[in-house]
Design a protein around this motif. Structure first.
Motif, PDB file in Angstrom:
ATOM      1  N   ALA A   1       3.925  12.343  -1.268  1.00 44.89           N
ATOM      2  CA  ALA A   1       4.591  12.028  -0.008  1.00 44.89           C
ATOM      3  C   ALA A   1       4.008  12.827   1.151  1.00 44.89           C
ATOM      4  O   ALA A   1       3.534  13.953   0.977  1.00 44.89           O
ATOM      5  CB  ALA A   1       6.081  12.307  -0.132  1.00 44.89           C
TER       6      ALA A   1
ATOM      7  N   ARG B   1       6.187   8.887   4.255  1.00 40.08           N
ATOM      8  CA  ARG B   1       5.260   7.874   3.750  1.00 40.08           C
ATOM      9  C   ARG B   1       4.842   8.236   2.334  1.00 40.08           C
ATOM     10  O   ARG B   1       4.407   9.370   2.072  1.00 40.08           O
ATOM     11  CB  ARG B   1       4.024   7.787   4.646  1.00 40.08           C
ATOM     12  CG  ARG B   1       2.992   6.747   4.212  1.00 40.08           C
ATOM     13  CD  ARG B   1       1.764   6.819   5.108  1.00 40.08           C
ATOM     14  NE  ARG B   1       0.780   5.810   4.779  1.00 40.08           N
ATOM     15  CZ  ARG B   1      -0.128   5.937   3.807  1.00 40.08           C
ATOM     16  NH1 ARG B   1      -0.163   7.042   3.074  1.00 40.08           N
ATOM     17  NH2 ARG B   1      -1.000   4.963   3.567  1.00 40.08           N
ATOM     18  N   VAL B   2       4.964   7.286   1.396  1.00 44.44           N
ATOM     19  CA  VAL B   2       4.589   7.501   0.006  1.00 44.44           C
ATOM     20  C   VAL B   2       3.604   6.406  -0.391  1.00 44.44           C
ATOM     21  O   VAL B   2       3.972   5.221  -0.418  1.00 44.44           O
ATOM     22  CB  VAL B   2       5.813   7.465  -0.935  1.00 44.44           C
ATOM     23  CG1 VAL B   2       5.388   7.731  -2.374  1.00 44.44           C
ATOM     24  CG2 VAL B   2       6.863   8.478  -0.494  1.00 44.44           C
ATOM     25  N   PRO B   3       2.341   6.739  -0.686  1.00 43.41           N
ATOM     26  CA  PRO B   3       1.376   5.713  -1.105  1.00 43.41           C
ATOM     27  C   PRO B   3       1.738   5.149  -2.470  1.00 43.41           C
ATOM     28  O   PRO B   3       2.343   5.832  -3.312  1.00 43.41           O
ATOM     29  CB  PRO B   3       0.047   6.477  -1.142  1.00 43.41           C
ATOM     30  CG  PRO B   3       0.432   7.899  -1.343  1.00 43.41           C
ATOM     31  CD  PRO B   3       1.746   8.092  -0.661  1.00 43.41           C
ATOM     32  N   LEU B   4       1.348   3.888  -2.690  1.00 41.85           N
ATOM     33  CA  LEU B   4       1.642   3.202  -3.943  1.00 41.85           C
ATOM     34  C   LEU B   4       0.353   2.891  -4.692  1.00 41.85           C
ATOM     35  O   LEU B   4      -0.634   2.456  -4.085  1.00 41.85           O
ATOM     36  CB  LEU B   4       2.414   1.910  -3.684  1.00 41.85           C
ATOM     37  CG  LEU B   4       3.731   2.054  -2.916  1.00 41.85           C
ATOM     38  CD1 LEU B   4       4.387   0.689  -2.734  1.00 41.85           C
ATOM     39  CD2 LEU B   4       4.674   3.017  -3.614  1.00 41.85           C
TER      40      LEU B   4
ATOM     41  N   LEU C   1       4.279   5.736  -7.626  1.00 44.09           N
ATOM     42  CA  LEU C   1       4.370   6.523  -6.402  1.00 44.09           C
ATOM     43  C   LEU C   1       3.323   7.626  -6.361  1.00 44.09           C
ATOM     44  O   LEU C   1       3.048   8.287  -7.378  1.00 44.09           O
ATOM     45  CB  LEU C   1       5.761   7.165  -6.289  1.00 44.09           C
ATOM     46  CG  LEU C   1       6.950   6.207  -6.294  1.00 44.09           C
ATOM     47  CD1 LEU C   1       8.258   6.997  -6.298  1.00 44.09           C
ATOM     48  CD2 LEU C   1       6.903   5.266  -5.101  1.00 44.09           C
TER      49      LEU C   1
ATOM     50  N   ALA D   1       0.804  -1.220   0.000  1.00 45.16           N
ATOM     51  CA  ALA D   1       0.000   0.000   0.000  1.00 45.16           C
ATOM     52  C   ALA D   1       0.837   1.270   0.000  1.00 45.16           C
ATOM     53  O   ALA D   1       0.408   2.306  -0.513  1.00 45.16           O
ATOM     54  CB  ALA D   1      -0.937   0.007   1.210  1.00 45.16           C
ATOM     55  N   PHE D   2       2.017   1.215   0.591  1.00 44.93           N
ATOM     56  CA  PHE D   2       2.856   2.403   0.662  1.00 44.93           C
ATOM     57  C   PHE D   2       4.287   1.992   0.969  1.00 44.93           C
ATOM     58  O   PHE D   2       4.576   0.837   1.293  1.00 44.93           O
ATOM     59  CB  PHE D   2       2.353   3.379   1.735  1.00 44.93           C
ATOM     60  CG  PHE D   2       2.417   2.845   3.142  1.00 44.93           C
ATOM     61  CD1 PHE D   2       3.498   3.111   3.969  1.00 44.93           C
ATOM     62  CD2 PHE D   2       1.392   2.057   3.655  1.00 44.93           C
ATOM     63  CE1 PHE D   2       3.573   2.617   5.256  1.00 44.93           C
ATOM     64  CE2 PHE D   2       1.448   1.553   4.947  1.00 44.93           C
ATOM     65  CZ  PHE D   2       2.551   1.829   5.747  1.00 44.93           C
TER      66      PHE D   2
END
Length: 389
Positions: free
Chosen positions: A131, A119-122, A128, A105-106
């Motif tokens: 952030a 934290r970087v969501p995927l 990406l 998820a991140f």
């Protein structure tokens, strides 16, 4: 067996790397890595990808582009080729580590230069997102400040019950059960600087991260996809916690860069983490030595700590129920400035940033001690080895 290789490039003091490379150890399709080594070239151009991490399900690799302070995703398009998956995302100064959540998820990026944990969501394809920065660490050895009040136990219990009853609206309940953030101490006041270095996902929705500059291991809880601070575990002043290993026994082993020790951490019955032990990585280390990577043996019976300066690998045996460690050997790494290493069956692969080489050492599976160097191959400024799926 094949490995993606991260390393430093021209933007890092003129280092020779050109991007993410490919290392072959023995036959390409062999599950062991004991054969001859060969660097087969650059898989994709990238500026100083000093750390690499895989997506848990997709053929996507994430890189910490240390000098540019950003992270980037790369998709595998051939056996030995990657291509950028979107543009880099800014993270922070000297980003040095990325770790991907088990569900994809991140990712979390640790930044040595400014102490940020980001934290970087995927996306579904591994790309990406935007952030966000986690709350800053607090220096336990900085100028004295009024301690933050601990959560009220009755109020905390009520908040947990209400959150559970609220279902999808649980995130709206205030976090009375979380420890409040401590006030930020400026570096100018203390002379110390926050330096985040690694994040690690543990079972049960727990995340731990190291701050090498503030001598703390930070404990986080994942809730509704958000990262919430729970606790800071304080290590001795000046120790410099760097990298960690989670053991199946439920213990966390923390290697300190500056004091060259390995500490044992564990949670108590209430989930409060504490230091329960610690030993030098090895006797007889030099004053100028610094520790780098910590990796377990395949069976979890041994730990291997890379030591830069004396250019050695320290071996520790796991004792008891996992709550104790014993240094048992110190061997030559076979390279200069061993930055990273991985264990593959009976082989220890060591990345020598200072000698532009990767070496393979044989492992005695009974004693855990590495033997002589099997093979060495030139590799430009290697800093990370990631087995290719």
């Amino acid at each position: 067996m094949r490995f993606w290789v991260g390393g430093y490039g021209a933007d890092h003091n003129g280092a020779p790397g050109e991007g993410i490379g490919m290392l072959q150890a023995g036959d390409a399709d062999d599950g062991s890595a004991g054969g001859p080594l060969a660097f087969t070239g650059t898989a994709v151009a990238a500026p100083s990808p000093s750390w690499l991490a895989p997506h848990p399900a997709l053929d996507v690799v994430y890189a910490a582009l240390e000098e540019s302070g950003s992270v980037q995703a790369f998709a595998q398009v051939a056996e030995d080729r990657l291509t950028p998956l979107g543009e880099p995302v800014a993270a922070g100064a000297a980003v040095c580590h990325v770790a991907v959540a088990p569900d994809g998820a991140f990712l979390l990026a640790s930044c040595w230069g400014d102490g940020r944990l980001v934290r970087v969501p995927l996306a579904a394809d591994g790309g990406l997102g935007a952030a966000s920065i986690a709350p800053a660490a607090i220096d336990p050895y900085g100028p004295e400040t009024a301690p933050a009040a601990a959560p009220d136990p009755e109020l905390a219990a009520a908040a947990r019950a209400l959150r559970q009853a609220a279902g999808e609206f649980g995130s709206l309940v205030p976090d009375y059960d979380e420890e409040p953030p401590a006030p930020v101490v400026e570096a100018a006041e203390s002379g110390r600087v926050s330096r985040a270095h690694e994040a690690l996902f543990l079972p049960g929705g727990i995340v731990v991260s190291t701050d090498l500059g503030f001598d703390v291991v930070r404990v986080w809880r994942l809730r509704e996809g958000r990262l919430r601070g729970v606790q800071q575990v304080v290590l001795p002043e000046g120790s410099g916690p760097r990298h960690m290993v989670w053991h199946p026994s439920g213990h966390l082993y923390v290697l300190t860069e500056l004091s060259r020790e390995v500490f044992v951490l564990a949670p108590d019955a209430e989930g409060h983490w504490r230091v329960i032990g610690g030993v030098p990585a090895a006797p007889g280390l030099l004053d100028g030595d610094t520790a780098a990577e910590l990796a377990p043996s395949r069976d979890g019976e041994f730990l291997y700590a890379g030591i830069r300066g004396s250019d050695t690998v320290a071996v520790l045996r796991v004792r008891g129920s996992g709550d104790a460690l014993e240094p048992i050997a110190l061997v030559e790494a076979g390279v200069r400035k061993p930055r990273h290493h991985v264990v593959v069956r009976d082989t220890l692969l060591v990345a020598g940033q200072g000698s532009d080489e990767v070496a393979s050492l044989s492992l005695d599976l009974r004693t855990g001690v590495p033997g002589g160097v099997r093979y060495v191959t030139p590799v430009p400024a290697p800093t990370c080895l990631l087995p290719r799926r």
